[in-house]
Design an enzyme around this catalytic site. Structure first.
Site: not given
Length: 926
Positions: A750, A333, A650, A719, A716, A291, A289, A286-287
């Site tokens: 963050d 065009d 167009d 963390e 991360n 989020e 990833i 989880v850390a």
């Protein structure tokens, strides 16, 4: 167009009126109302059906099922089962908010697109039961007889059986910039839709009147057929979608790999129980990833979309923003996209003198001048004569727009250009028409290619004025106006006139010739009544006056836009329904190609295999006289060559290519509904330069996503570092950062500066670089090294040092590291604070990749500074609010501890500036 469809049109065009009416079971009295009602039930309403839209519920759910969103749903489940319910709920909340925001952005863009759509004509005059009546155009059915006049939009495919001076603008269908002459007698022209006695739905009458019999309505018209081709074409996947899917796989692999490593370390190194080791490993996953990635990507794209909207580029899908930045080829065009779609006179040629005309478009914004400078019209007798013909032999009205308004014309673009020319010369057309009242008109027709009028002079005698194609004019002229004198037109004169005309043609200019004839005493017409003036006895023995040349000028901003594309290694391929000569002239004039570019016409394209076409689009090439299927095929072959293709246009003819392209770009002002529906982006000002600005914005968005990714991922590491220290010391070092504090960084502090990175301006030279390679990815080796080794490792060391700094103040190493109580909470608070202050430095460092932050302005991005202030304010709230202290395990900091934190960002910022300086030196040396 398939051969059987082309054959059907030719058969309808060649049939006699009686036979055609018999086929469609109608008469000169028109259908009966009963017949019309029955046919309406059989064939349906005369409308272009749109693809059934996906349900709003499906569109809404789609925003929650991308690979990144699924990863976050799974992450929330993992966090919950790991005993981190708060984190799981927070992750799910972020996913829900992000999905709702994405849906809202898409919904708002679609509403803006719908508001741009123009309605087809509401009513049409038909003959039913022998009476002329007005009906809604949706009620028109095959077999109906209807009438048209200048300014009418044609509501169905029809065969013309009676007309006068009819010209039709078919640019929405064919791309041809000039109106097409129509008649009631069959003549097969060159190219698609060339039957001169057939008019097509979606086109517009520019001059004249006509009556026709409807043979196709709704989806059976050529307009509808092309719309169907567009609707059947599936949209390609956006490159950013592929990138985010790739990034999701990469991040998942990294997170699971790290989780597995620490699961094994916990079991075999620390000898922790399998259950606790598994929960610990889930926490590590989880850390790692991020989020906050998905909402920040969404917000970054949304901000890019909003900035582009201010520059007249409306994005219907957020992912289109970044795709623009990858564009390697623009299939464009010509008419109305590269050019102004406003015919403009630029030269006047007389046998004795030449003049230049300045200004462009349907505005009196220029003047007529000769080599000696500005003119005095009273002293230029020959020029005065030509301008008088241009004024009087003219049926068009021009109402010039004010300020940014577009001028309105009722008539043909050619005659509108002549009206503007006479205004630039100072002629009052209303006064001239009163002075020389018109007695009769001999309308233009496509056979003789001339238009003549007979006016009354002030002496009461008639005078004939004629304008038209040079070849036709030379056939009826035997005299020439030369310096105020009329003399015989010699063979040498003819050769000189033809030579200058050929020169103008090579330059892509269209010429128009002018002549006159005074009806004097010796003239056979002198004693004739005006009704006896015919083409045969009027258009003869004319006096040639001169030539006027005109063109549809390039948009003034196109030159710089094309240069930017070349500098950015973006190839422009002109794909037009216009003539090869005109197409090449414009392409070389504005710098799209050199004069050595290969020109491939639609008929030549039909003979090319896919392999030959793939090779052709790699070189300098111009496509002219092409049909809708051709444009679609050209885009497809470019994509087979590995190009990211943007296709502009167009008309309905552009719609299939718009749908097939990676980015379809429609014109908002002149574009048809079909084109707008097929496109990803709509230019609300029809300005090609807006495309280049959008591409630059797209490149900037991609760079900003990489900056954000670097910023997010580097947090991360610090963390995860406390958990690693806790693990490797077998618990001797208490956990320096709690789960809720990790949540604070990921979903709180963050995100705020990250949003600032999302609006960072382009670094200098972003449009001097080639598009990024297709095999490059958002998460590349450079970002991984910077995030996990350089920025991340430094932040990890500093944050762990902050934790030990508090313990040192409280007596460590003489006493054991604090594992609970207020002291432990303060230590973890310092770890959290150190990560936040490292992120402040990271936010500034991530603003540029190589350039110095000082070169773009230290305080130029207000949102980053507001994000930093908000980040610090949030941190302060967490550590000074009592009930939040319990939830997030924080404690107030004293002045020494605050001083420690404030000392972190400055050296980190200056060291990174030094590194960038050496990188620039090395790059410049190389």
């Amino acid at each position: 167009m398939k051969n059987n469809e082309s054959t059907k049109l030719s058969e309808i065009a060649q049939k006699s009126l009686a036979s055609l009416m018999s086929d469609y079971q109608t008469t000169s009295q028109g259908l009966t109302q009963t017949d019309a009602d029955n046919r309406l039930k059989k064939y349906g309403e005369n409308t272009i059906q749109t693809v059934k839209k996906r349900s709003e519920l499906f569109v809404f759910i789609e925003n929650f099922t991308s690979m990144m969103a699924i990863l976050l749903w799974v992450s929330g489940i993992i966090a919950t089962f790991s005993g981190m319910l708060e984190l799981g709920i927070a992750i799910w909340t972020v996913n829900v908010i992000n999905g709702c925001f994405s849906y809202w952005q898409q919904h708002a863009a679609q509403k803006a697109t719908d508001s741009l759509k123009k309605m087809l004509p509401s009513y049409v005059k038909v003959t039913r039961n022998g009476n002329i009546k007005q009906i809604r155009e949706e009620e028109l059915v095959p077999g109906d007889l209807f009438t048209l006049q200048a300014g009418d939009a044609i509501p169905a495919d029809a065969r013309i059986f009676n007309c006068s001076n009819l010209q039709v603008d078919e640019s929405s269908l064919t791309g041809e910039s000039l109106p097409v002459d129509k008649g009631d007698q069959y003549q097969q022209g060159d190219g698609k839709f060339a039957q001169n006695n057939i008019v097509f739905a979606g086109t517009t009458v520019t001059s004249g009147t006509a009556s026709g019999i409807v043979f196709a309505t709704g989806m059976t018209t050529e307009f509808g057929r092309i719309a169907q081709l567009t609707q059947n074409q599936k949209k390609v996947i956006y490159p950013l979608q592929r990138e985010l899917n790739q990034l999701t796989r990469q991040l998942t692999l990294i997170a699971i790999s790290i989780g597995t490593v620490f699961f094994l370390l916990a079991i075999f190194f620390v000898h922790s129980p399998i259950a606790s080791s598994f929960i610990f490993a889930l926490g590590m996953i989880v850390a790692f990833i991020p989020e906050g990635l998905l909402p920040t990507v969404t917000l970054s794209l949304a901000q890019g979309t909003q900035r582009m909207a201010k520059h007249h580029a409306l994005l219907k899908n957020l992912n289109s923003v970044e795709t623009l930045g990858e564009t390697t080829v623009i299939c464009s065009d010509k008419t109305g996209t590269l050019t102004q779609n406003q015919m403009t006179v630029n030269h006047i040629w007389l046998i004795s003198k030449q003049y230049d005309v300045s200004g462009t478009g349907y505005f009196t914004n220029g003047s007529v001048s000769s080599a000696s400078g500005n003119i005095i019209l009273e002293e230029e007798a020959d020029l005065r004569e030509l301008l008088q013909i241009a004024t009087l032999d003219n049926d068009t009205e021009v109402t010039e727009g004010k300020e940014n308004e577009k001028s309105k014309i009722l008539g043909t673009p050619t005659e509108a250009a002549l009206i503007i020319l006479t205004r630039k010369a100072g002629i009052n057309s209303q006064h001239e028409n009163q002075k020389f009242p018109r007695l009769k008109e001999l309308p233009f027709d496509s056979n003789r290619k001339l238009m003549s009028i007979i006016s009354k002079t002030q002496t009461g005698t008639p005078i004939i004025y004629t304008k038209g194609a040079l070849s036709s004019e030379l056939q009826i002229c035997d005299q020439i106006l030369d310096a105020g004198q009329i003399r015989a037109l010699t063979e040498a004169d003819r050769k000189k006139i033809l030579a200058i005309n050929e020169k103008y043609a090579r330059e892509g200019l269209r010429s128009l010739a002018f002549s006159f004839r005074k009806v004097v005493d010796q003239d056979p017409l002198m004693d004739q009544k005006i009704d006896s003036y015919t083409i045969e006895n009027t258009e003869r023995q004319m006096v040639f006056v001169g030539l006027v040349t005109m063109s549809d000028p390039p948009r003034p901003e196109i030159f710089d836009a094309v240069k930017k594309c070349h500098h950015a290694s973006i190839k422009i391929i002109m794909v037009t329904g216009d003539s090869p000569i005109t197409a090449k002239s414009i392409a070389t004039k504005i710098g799209i190609t050199s004069d050595k570019a290969r020109i491939i016409t639609g008929s030549e394209l039909d003979q090319l295999s896919d392999d030959d076409l793939q090779r052709a689009v790699k070189d300098e090439v111009i496509f002219a006289r092409v049909a809708p299927e051709h444009k679609f095929r050209i885009v497809s072959m470019c994509q087979k060559n590995g190009e990211i293709v943007a296709s502009t246009g167009d008309g309905v003819n552009d719609a299939p290519a718009l749908k097939r392209a990676d980015i379809g770009i429609a014109m908002g002002v002149t574009g048809t509904d079909v084109a707008k529906d097929a496109a990803d982006m709509i230019l609300t000002d029809d300005n090609f330069a807006s495309i280049v600005s959008a591409i630059e914005e797209g490149r900037t968005v991609y760079k900003n996503l990489q900056k954000f990714l670097l910023y997010i991922l580097n947090s991360n590491v610090p963390e995860a570092a406390p958990s690693i220290v806790f693990l490797l010391t077998k618990g001797l070092v208490p956990l320096p950062l709690t789960v809720m504090q990790i949540l604070t960084v990921d979903l709180g502090t963050d995100l705020l500066p990250a949003l600032g990175l999302g609006v960072e301006k382009s670094e200098p030279g972003v449009m001097d670089l080639p598009p990024r390679p297709r095999d490059s990815h958002l998460l590349n080796k450079s970002i991984i090294i910077k995030a996990f080794v350089l920025y991340g490792l430094v932040a990890s060391i500093i944050s762990i040092c902050a934790y030990f700094f508090v313990n040192y103040i409280h007596g460590w190493p003489s006493v054991a590291l604090m594992a609970s109580g207020a002291g432990y909470a303060k230590a973890t608070t310092m770890t959290l604070g150190a990560i936040i202050f490292c992120q402040i430095a990271a936010a500034m460092n991530c603003r540029t990749q190589i350039s110095s932050v000082f070169s773009i302005g230290l305080f130029s991005n207000r949102r980053i500074w507001l994000g930093i202030i908000a980040e610090l304010a949030l941190f302060a709230v967490l550590i000074y609010t009592p009930f939040l202290q319990e939830i997030f395990n924080t404690q107030p900091l004293n002045l020494v501890e605050w001083f420690f934190l404030f000392c972190i960002p400055i050296p980190l910022f200056l060291l990174e500036e030094l590194r960038k300086f050496f990188v620039r030196k090395i790059n410049n040396h190389n």
